[in-house]
Design an enzyme around this catalytic site. Structure first.
Site, PDB file in Angstrom:
ATOM      1  CD  GLU A 235      -1.386  -2.334   2.058  1.00 60.86           C
ATOM      2  OE1 GLU A 235      -2.197  -2.996   2.730  1.00 60.86           O
ATOM      3  OE2 GLU A 235      -0.160  -2.590   2.017  1.00 60.86           O
TER       4      GLU A 235
ATOM      5  CB  ALA B 177      19.245 -51.374  -5.176  1.00 60.29           C
TER       6      ALA B 177
ATOM      7  CG  LEU C   2      18.591 -30.023   1.272  1.00 58.44           C
ATOM      8  CD1 LEU C   2      17.798 -30.483   2.479  1.00 58.44           C
ATOM      9  CD2 LEU C   2      17.917 -30.485  -0.012  1.00 58.44           C
TER      10      LEU C   2
ATOM     11  N   PRO D  29      12.264 -42.168   1.335  1.00 60.37           N
ATOM     12  CG  PRO D  29      12.706 -44.389   0.797  1.00 60.37           C
ATOM     13  CD  PRO D  29      13.319 -43.040   0.752  1.00 60.37           C
TER      14      PRO D  29
ATOM     15  CG  LEU E  57      10.640 -37.211   6.778  1.00 57.46           C
ATOM     16  CD1 LEU E  57       9.998 -37.416   8.139  1.00 57.46           C
ATOM     17  CD2 LEU E  57      11.855 -36.273   6.887  1.00 57.46           C
TER      18      LEU E  57
END
Length: 371
Positions: free
Chosen positions: A55, A167, A207, A307, A309
Site C-alpha cells: 500500500e 538400490a 538444500l 521414502p 519420512l
C-alpha cells in the site's frame, strides 16, 4: 456491487503480489493498485520483510492523485505498528475514498481491525472480490495463522516405474536440468526445507537456493535469503562436515534424550539449533515437528526426503501439495520407492487429485492434493 473494472484492478493487484513470491518471507505476499476510474495512478507490491508494504509503495507512486481514489489490496491493510507503520493509517492520511480488500487478515488477534479503522475514518470498504485467488498467494501464511502449522509441499522425483533411486542409493540425476531449475524456484518459495538424516548421510545435499540455477524469473523480486534447513535426526548423526551445515541457518529435531550427548553438543558448537521432539517406531513425530516449525514462523515447508519420512507425511495425511517430477526413464525393480507406505489392499490406496500438470523439459510435473 463489484464491477468488471473492480475485478480487473484486483487481478492486477494479485499479479503484482506474485512478484514477491521468492522474497517476502516471513511476511505474506501482497499487491496494491490505486486507481481513479479506469486509470491506475499507483501500484506496488511487498518485496521484503522490514521494507515498505504494498500500500505504501502504491501510495508513493500515486502521490496527490491518491486523494479520492480507490485502493485495491489483496490482503486487509495492517492496523498495527511492526517493523513498518500501519498501512490502514497511510491510506487514511492519503485521503483514499474506497478500499477493496480481497482477503481479511487471518491472524485472529488483528483480523478485521484494519478494515474497521478504514470504516471509522469514513472510507467505503468492500471485502472479498477475488478472495479465493488472493488467498492462494499465501497458503502457508493463511494456514499457520489458523492452525499454527505451515503449508507442506512434498517434492518427489521418480522414474516411470516409480523409483526415486537405485538400490545402491544413487539418484543423480533422474530428472533433467529444466526440472532441477524448477525445484530451485520451489525452494526459493519456501521458508524451510526438511530432510532426514538418512538423506544427509547418503546424498550430502546442501538444500540451498542457488540463484544462478533458477534461470529467468521474470519480474519477480530476487530471493534475499536462504530457507531454514531442517534435519530430522534422532541421534544427532549429522556429520560436522555435511554440506547442509555450511552457511548456518540449520535446525535439527532430535530426541530429547539426545540433547545432552556429545554429538548434539558438537552440532550446537557449530551454531546449529537443536530441539528435542518425540519419536515413534517409524521416525520423528511429524505432527510435533510441524507445530514447532509453526512456532518458528515457518509459513511454507518443502519436504525433500527419503521414502521413510515421505511415507510418514503421506500416511498421516499431512501433505498439502505433492510436487511429483516424473522422468521418462526406468530404474528397474530393485530401485528404491518414492515412499514407504503400509498398504496391502486396494481399498487402502491413497487417492490424489491433480491440481496442475505440465511438461518441464523432458520431464512431467504434477502438482497434487489429497482427495
Amino acid at each position: 456491487m463489484i464491477s468488471d473494472r473492480d475485478r480487473a484492478m484486483m487481478a492486477r493487484a494479485i499479479q503484482l503480489a506474485w512478484r514477491g513470491r521468492y522474497s517476502t518471507h516471513p511476511n505474506p505476499r501482497v499487491g496494491c493498485v490505486i486507481a481513479r476510474g479506469n486509470r491506475i495512478v499507483g501500484e506496488g507490491w511487498h518485496e521484503r520483510a522490514g521494507e515498505a508494504h504494498a500500500e505504501v509503495r502504491a501510495l508513493s507512486q500515486a502521490g496527490y492523485e491518491a486523494r479520492g481514489a480507490t485502493a485495491y489490496v489483496t490482503l486487509e491493510p495492517c492496523s498495527h505498528y511492526g517493523r513498518t507503520p500501519p498501512c490502514a493509517k497511510a491510506l487514511i492520511e492519503a485521503g483514499v475514498a474506497q478500499v477493496f480488500a480481497a482477503t481479511t487478515d487471518p491472524n485472529p488477534s488483528v483480523s478485521g481491525r484494519g478494515l474497521d479503522m478504514l470504516r471509522a475514518a469514513g472510507i467505503r470498504v468492500t471485502e472479498g472480490p477475488m478472495g479465493d485467488e488472493a488467498a492462494r498467494l499465501n497458503p502457508g501464511f493463511m494456514k499457520r495463522m489458523r492452525t499454527g502449522r505451515p503449508w507442506v509441499r512434498l517434492k518427489m522425483a521418480a522414474s516411470l516405474d516409480g523409483r526415486t533411486a537405485m538400490a545402491s542409493g544413487e539418484s543423480q540425476w533422474i530428472t533433467g536440468p529444466e526440472a532441477r531449475q524448477d525445484v530451485q524456484r520451489l525452494r526459493a518459495m519456501s521458508d524451510a526445507i526438511l530432510t532426514g538424516v538418512g538423506t544427509v548421510l547418503a546424498d550430502d545435499p546442501s538444500l540451498t537456493v542457488r540463484r544462478d540455477e533458477m534461470g529467468d524469473i521474470g519480474d519477480a523480486t530476487d530471493p534475499s535469503r536462504q530457507p531454514l534447513r531442517v534435519i530430522a535426526d534422532r541421534d544427532a548423526r549429522t556429520p560436522s562436515t555435511a554440506r547442509i551445515l555450511r552457511g548456518g541457518n540449520v535446525q535439527v529435531f532430535c530426541a530429547s534424550s539426545t540433547l545432552a550427548t556429545g554429538p548434539a553438543q558438537d552440532l550446537a558448537a557449530l551454531g546449529v539449533r537443536l530441539t528435542g521432539v518425540a519419536w515413534k517406531d517409524n521416525g520423528v513425530d511429524v505432527s510435533e515437528l510441524l507445530d514447532a516449525l509453526g512456532e518458528l514462523g515457518i509459513n511454507e515447508l518443502l519436504v525433500e526426503a527419503g521414502p521413510t519420512l515421505a511415507g510418514t507425511f503421506i500416511n498421516e495425511n499431512l501433505v498439502d501439495e505433492l510436487w511429483l517430477y516424473q522422468a521418462p526413464v526406468f530404474l528397474g525393480s530393485t530401485g528404491r520407492p518414492t515412499a514407504h507406505l503400509p498398504i496391502e489392499v486396494m481399498a487402502d490406496k491413497v487417492q490424489w487429485k491433480v491440481l496442475d500438470r505440465r511438461q518441464v523439459g523432458e520431464d512431467h510435473r504434477l502438482i497434487l492434493a489429497r482427495h
